[in-house]
Structures are given as structure tokens and as C-alpha cells.
Write a protein that holds these residues in place. Sequence first.
Motif, PDB file in Angstrom:
ATOM      1  N   ASP A  83       6.125 -25.345  11.050  1.00  0.00           N
ATOM      2  CA  ASP A  83       5.600 -24.747   9.817  1.00  0.00           C
ATOM      3  C   ASP A  83       5.594 -23.232   9.916  1.00  0.00           C
ATOM      4  N   ALA A  84       5.534 -22.691  11.131  1.00  0.00           N
ATOM      5  CA  ALA A  84       5.630 -21.245  11.326  1.00  0.00           C
ATOM      6  C   ALA A  84       7.098 -20.835  11.202  1.00  0.00           C
ATOM      7  N   GLY A  85       7.426 -20.130  10.142  1.00  0.00           N
ATOM      8  CA  GLY A  85       8.782 -19.661   9.940  1.00  0.00           C
ATOM      9  C   GLY A  85       9.711 -20.671   9.316  1.00  0.00           C
ATOM     10  N   THR A  86       9.227 -21.898   9.074  1.00  0.00           N
ATOM     11  CA  THR A  86      10.023 -22.961   8.452  1.00  0.00           C
ATOM     12  C   THR A  86      11.383 -23.102   9.142  1.00  0.00           C
ATOM     13  N   GLN A  87      11.336 -23.316  10.443  1.00  0.00           N
ATOM     14  CA  GLN A  87      12.548 -23.464  11.236  1.00  0.00           C
ATOM     15  C   GLN A  87      12.790 -24.930  11.597  1.00  0.00           C
ATOM     16  N   THR A  88      14.049 -25.273  11.887  1.00  0.00           N
ATOM     17  CA  THR A  88      14.415 -26.626  12.308  1.00  0.00           C
ATOM     18  C   THR A  88      15.310 -26.550  13.541  1.00  0.00           C
ATOM     19  N   ARG A  89      14.917 -27.286  14.572  1.00  0.00           N
ATOM     20  CA  ARG A  89      15.728 -27.407  15.780  1.00  0.00           C
ATOM     21  C   ARG A  89      16.267 -28.827  15.865  1.00  0.00           C
ATOM     22  N   LEU A  90      17.516 -28.968  16.310  1.00  0.00           N
ATOM     23  CA  LEU A  90      18.152 -30.268  16.487  1.00  0.00           C
ATOM     24  C   LEU A  90      18.572 -30.422  17.941  1.00  0.00           C
ATOM     25  N   PHE A  91      18.114 -31.507  18.577  1.00  0.00           N
ATOM     26  CA  PHE A  91      18.427 -31.793  19.970  1.00  0.00           C
ATOM     27  C   PHE A  91      19.431 -32.938  20.016  1.00  0.00           C
ATOM     28  N   HIS A  92      20.639 -32.670  20.514  1.00  0.00           N
ATOM     29  CA  HIS A  92      21.735 -33.622  20.477  1.00  0.00           C
ATOM     30  C   HIS A  92      21.868 -34.346  21.821  1.00  0.00           C
ATOM     31  N   PHE A  93      21.676 -35.654  21.819  1.00  0.00           N
ATOM     32  CA  PHE A  93      21.829 -36.461  23.026  1.00  0.00           C
ATOM     33  C   PHE A  93      23.291 -36.883  23.176  1.00  0.00           C
ATOM     34  N   GLY A  94      23.763 -36.884  24.416  1.00  0.00           N
ATOM     35  CA  GLY A  94      25.135 -37.311  24.690  1.00  0.00           C
ATOM     36  C   GLY A  94      26.180 -36.328  24.218  1.00  0.00           C
ATOM     37  N   ALA A  95      25.778 -35.103  23.937  1.00  0.00           N
ATOM     38  CA  ALA A  95      26.714 -34.086  23.443  1.00  0.00           C
ATOM     39  C   ALA A  95      27.047 -33.101  24.554  1.00  0.00           C
ATOM     40  N   THR A  96      28.077 -32.332  24.342  1.00  0.00           N
ATOM     41  CA  THR A  96      28.448 -31.254  25.238  1.00  0.00           C
ATOM     42  C   THR A  96      28.575 -29.976  24.431  1.00  0.00           C
ATOM     43  N   PRO A  97      28.221 -28.829  25.016  1.00  0.00           N
ATOM     44  CA  PRO A  97      28.337 -27.570  24.271  1.00  0.00           C
ATOM     45  C   PRO A  97      29.775 -27.328  23.831  1.00  0.00           C
ATOM     46  N   SER A  98      29.925 -26.700  22.687  1.00  0.00           N
ATOM     47  CA  SER A  98      31.255 -26.410  22.154  1.00  0.00           C
ATOM     48  C   SER A  98      31.375 -24.917  21.891  1.00  0.00           C
ATOM     49  N   GLU A  99      32.463 -24.338  22.373  1.00  0.00           N
ATOM     50  CA  GLU A  99      32.676 -22.910  22.156  1.00  0.00           C
ATOM     51  C   GLU A  99      32.973 -22.597  20.696  1.00  0.00           C
ATOM     52  N   GLY A 100      33.346 -23.609  19.943  1.00  0.00           N
ATOM     53  CA  GLY A 100      33.692 -23.379  18.556  1.00  0.00           C
ATOM     54  C   GLY A 100      32.511 -23.391  17.609  1.00  0.00           C
ATOM     55  N   ILE A 101      31.312 -23.648  18.120  1.00  0.00           N
ATOM     56  CA  ILE A 101      30.126 -23.721  17.265  1.00  0.00           C
ATOM     57  C   ILE A 101      29.673 -22.320  16.881  1.00  0.00           C
TER      58      ILE A 101
END
Length: 208
Positions: A83-101
Motif C-alpha cells: 500500500d506504500a507507493g502502490t507497488q507490485t513485485r512478482l516472484f517467478h518460480f522455475g525461471a532464469t534471469p533474462s538479459e532481454g528483460i
Amino acid sequence: MTGYWVSVVTEDWKFRMVTPRKGNFGGVPLNAEGRRVADRWESPKDEARPLPCSYYGAAALMRVPGRLHISWDNDTTLKIETDAGTQTRLFHFGATPSEGIEPSGQGYSVAAWEFARTGRGQPRKGDLKIVTANLLPGYLRTNGVPYSANAVLTEYYDRLRGPNGDEWLVVTTEVRDPQYLTMPFLTSTHFKKLPDAIGWDPQPCRAE
């Protein structure tokens, strides 16, 4: 971990509840460049920055006093809304970082359970580990203490139960940033579970 949680400020009150005075960097291992950038901070000008939510980036968001709503966005993505700043975080299981993001304030977070051993017949227990990169530059504290786009955030989410039955979430955070820090910046942040959405009041991000 799903449900509503409220932050309980048990440490760094003077840095989290009010805006520290300019130049007060106590506890943050800034290098010379980090100090130079932080010394240039001027709050009134920050309000008009191209990135007005710099105080609410992933590397500092969990330290901002307020409430969390944790839910599953889908079968492999855990979602945390603040609620502070109205932010959203998404935690991805089974994923790998992508340089294209594309970099963003909340970056790209890869999640994994780190299961602990338990006795025979008992359910497996695990702590949640999150590694976040692809971040836009932001602030570790509201008085302009910076982190850069090179920062990597590692977090551990531990759910505990107190003697009186209260449920607690402890978030241990490590920020590594070779551009502005001489060593990892470590914090521990506490949240208490709420029975419902009482007090949930999202507010837009703003300079403090």
C-alpha cells in the motif's frame, strides 16, 4: 505466506519513519562515489525527477513502513502488493534471469524454496529465497542514499509463529552494488500477519 501483513518497525526507526537529514548515511557501506551522489540529494528537486518512485524500488521497498498483500498471481508466480507507493513485485518460480528483460523499479525476481529437513511424517518446511536484478537506479533510504542499475538484491522470507500464536514474516535483505557500495548492505525487516484487509490503503509513490 498469502494474506495481509503490516510492517513492525523494530530497527532503524530514525531512517524508516522520518526522512534522515542530508548526509546521514549511518550503517550503509557507501564508497566514495556513493557518498558523492548522496551528497547531491535535494528533496524538493527529487519530486520532479523522471523516476519519482525511486524511493520505492525493490532494493528498499520492504523497508518502507506499510502493509503487504501477498497472493498467487498464477501457479508459478507469487505476487506482493504494497500500500506504500502502490507497488507490485512478482516472484517467478522455475525461471532464469533474462538479459532481454527491460529494467524496471521492481526488476525481475527469480524465486526458489530452500527446504529444511524435518522429522519423518512431518511436512517439509522451506524458506523463500528471491534474487532480483534488472533494476532501475533508486534509493536505499529517503535521503538520497543511492543504488545503481548494477545492484543485485537477494532476499530470504521466513515465516515464524510466536508463543502467543501471532504469525511473523522476517525478510532478510542483501544488496550488492559494486558501483556505490564497498560491501553488501544487510537489513532485516519484520511483518505481522493481519486477519483481513483492515487498514489496507494504497497510496501513490511520492518523494518524502
